[in-house]
Design a protein around this motif. Structure first.
Motif, PDB file in Angstrom:
ATOM      1  N   VAL A  32      18.439  25.044 -35.147  1.00 55.03           N
ATOM      2  CA  VAL A  32      18.242  23.709 -35.714  1.00 55.03           C
ATOM      3  C   VAL A  32      17.613  22.798 -34.668  1.00 55.03           C
ATOM      4  O   VAL A  32      17.854  22.955 -33.471  1.00 55.03           O
ATOM      5  CB  VAL A  32      19.598  23.107 -36.175  1.00 55.03           C
ATOM      6  N   GLU A  33      16.818  21.840 -35.132  1.00 53.97           N
ATOM      7  CA  GLU A  33      16.339  20.769 -34.274  1.00 53.97           C
ATOM      8  C   GLU A  33      16.733  19.434 -34.892  1.00 53.97           C
ATOM      9  O   GLU A  33      16.631  19.259 -36.116  1.00 53.97           O
ATOM     10  CB  GLU A  33      14.823  20.834 -34.101  1.00 53.97           C
TER      11      GLU A  33
ATOM     12  N   ALA B 163      10.895   2.132 -38.580  1.00 57.42           N
ATOM     13  CA  ALA B 163       9.732   3.020 -38.518  1.00 57.42           C
ATOM     14  C   ALA B 163      10.164   4.475 -38.381  1.00 57.42           C
ATOM     15  O   ALA B 163       9.549   5.377 -38.964  1.00 57.42           O
ATOM     16  CB  ALA B 163       8.828   2.619 -37.351  1.00 57.42           C
ATOM     17  N   GLU B 164      11.230   4.723 -37.621  1.00 55.73           N
ATOM     18  CA  GLU B 164      11.750   6.082 -37.467  1.00 55.73           C
ATOM     19  C   GLU B 164      12.305   6.597 -38.790  1.00 55.73           C
ATOM     20  O   GLU B 164      12.048   7.742 -39.190  1.00 55.73           O
ATOM     21  CB  GLU B 164      12.838   6.100 -36.393  1.00 55.73           C
TER      22      GLU B 164
ATOM     23  N   GLY C 206      13.886   8.747 -28.114  1.00 53.43           N
ATOM     24  CA  GLY C 206      13.767   8.825 -26.664  1.00 53.43           C
ATOM     25  C   GLY C 206      13.638  10.247 -26.175  1.00 53.43           C
ATOM     26  O   GLY C 206      13.020  10.505 -25.136  1.00 53.43           O
ATOM     27  N   ALA C 207      14.221  11.184 -26.901  1.00 52.09           N
ATOM     28  CA  ALA C 207      14.193  12.597 -26.504  1.00 52.09           C
ATOM     29  C   ALA C 207      13.256  13.416 -27.379  1.00 52.09           C
ATOM     30  O   ALA C 207      12.714  14.425 -26.936  1.00 52.09           O
ATOM     31  CB  ALA C 207      15.605  13.187 -26.562  1.00 52.09           C
ATOM     32  N   GLY C 208      13.071  13.000 -28.639  1.00 48.37           N
ATOM     33  CA  GLY C 208      12.273  13.798 -29.575  1.00 48.37           C
ATOM     34  C   GLY C 208      13.136  14.817 -30.289  1.00 48.37           C
ATOM     35  O   GLY C 208      14.353  14.645 -30.438  1.00 48.37           O
ATOM     36  N   TRP C 209      12.502  15.898 -30.730  1.00 48.71           N
ATOM     37  CA  TRP C 209      13.223  16.953 -31.444  1.00 48.71           C
ATOM     38  C   TRP C 209      13.935  17.847 -30.429  1.00 48.71           C
ATOM     39  O   TRP C 209      13.300  18.482 -29.591  1.00 48.71           O
ATOM     40  CB  TRP C 209      12.271  17.783 -32.289  1.00 48.71           C
TER      41      TRP C 209
ATOM     42  N   ALA D 291      17.276  17.833 -20.112  1.00 52.42           N
ATOM     43  CA  ALA D 291      16.377  16.949 -19.361  1.00 52.42           C
ATOM     44  C   ALA D 291      15.711  15.957 -20.312  1.00 52.42           C
ATOM     45  O   ALA D 291      14.514  16.038 -20.597  1.00 52.42           O
ATOM     46  CB  ALA D 291      15.337  17.768 -18.615  1.00 52.42           C
ATOM     47  N   PHE D 292      16.514  15.050 -20.855  1.00 52.03           N
ATOM     48  CA  PHE D 292      15.959  14.014 -21.730  1.00 52.03           C
ATOM     49  C   PHE D 292      16.759  12.726 -21.552  1.00 52.03           C
ATOM     50  O   PHE D 292      17.917  12.745 -21.117  1.00 52.03           O
ATOM     51  CB  PHE D 292      15.975  14.453 -23.199  1.00 52.03           C
TER      52      PHE D 292
END
Length: 281
Positions: free
Chosen positions: A217-218, A106-107, A223-226, A89-90
């Motif tokens: 792992v992450e 920036a990321e 847009g989704a994050g970790w 759900a992302f």
């Protein structure tokens, strides 16, 4: 859903020894899907226990043991309320829809430590895409390839194997799978961090983490994050994965970290640990 967790560990020594400060990284991270209803942590009665946040914002119990002893114990009881979470759900930002993925400046600056590839393993059974491929599809393919082509072995003590060792052996523990996958992700230009915590394995199916903590792992997807990936099971992480610690290396997520000392050489410690995760109304 409510879940009760009971973790117990006991380290025993043939003679009294002294202890360095110990860190316990056992406490599930609270978020929209996880709420802590009750939590109690105990260690040796004379210990001075301070709770703090570490470099990666993990909650840790920092324990100082003032007197020599022949054993060190840890006991954690937690009751959680968990809301279901769809692992997919992302929505990805437009620049993250395909791999190779190029982070925005920036990321990249914020993620730099998680992008550094200290190892560049080559998998004999999977090749990173050489032309643009859908991000989620590619991650699922790598996740499944590790699960399908490497054997799982239970190894509760000892350091994580290097990616090259795991590939050569053709098998590994969950932390070995995690270290290997993080190396593959970083090699592909994706930010990756290791995670440890609890895997809720209910029902009658195979339980790879039963009675022990788990590692996965992450990876950071704009847009989704970790997003969590569990190569030991070949799945994306949902509400059954309860994260207690994240970090750059296996040492950063070790559930217990510390040393013991004695003026002469003493036989190695004996260690027993148990973990129970039970759903209840």
């Amino acid at each position: 859903m409510k879940v009760g967790i009971l973790y117990q560990a006991l380290y025993s020594y043939p003679e009294n020894v002294t202890f360095s400060p110990h860190l316990f990284r056992l406490f599930p991270k609270v978020d929209h899907n996880v709420k802590v209803l009750r939590q109690a942590f105990q260690t040796n009665l004379d210990a001075v226990v301070n709770f703090r946040r570490d470099l990666f914002d993990n909650e840790v119990a920092s324990c100082f043991y003032p007197a020599p002893a022949s054993m060190l114990s840890a006991n954690l009881q937690i009751e959680l309320e968990i809301q279901p979470k769809n692992a997919f759900a992302f929505l990805l930002d437009s620049h993250a829809l395909e791999i190779p993925l190029v982070y925005q400046p920036a990321e990249s600056r914020a993620l730099q430590p998680f992008l550094t590839a200290h190892s560049r393993p080559t998998l004999p059974f999977w090749t990173p895409p050489t032309s643009p491929r859908p991000t989620t599809e590619t991650l699922a393919s790598l996740n499944s390839a590790l699960h399908d082509n490497l054997g799982y072995e239970r190894r509760e003590e000892g350091a994580a194997l290097s990616p090259e060792e795991t590939i050569a052996r053709g098998s590994g523990a969950c932390r070995d799978f995690a270290v290997l996958m993080a190396a593959m992700l970083r090699q592909m230009g994706l930010a990756a961090r290791l995670a440890s915590g609890y895997l809720c394995e209910f029902g009658d199916g195979e339980k790879v983490a039963e009675g022990a903590l788990h590692a996965w792992v992450e990876t950071y997807l704009p847009g989704a994050g970790w997003i969590g990936l569990d190569p030991t099971n070949g799945t994306f992480c949902d509400h059954h994965h309860l994260t207690a610690a994240v970090g750059l290396s296996a040492e950063d997520i070790s559930p217990v970290a510390g040393s013991y000392f004695h003026p002469t050489r003493v036989p190695p410690q004996t260690m027993s640990a148990s973990l129970s995760i039970q759903p209840h109304e």
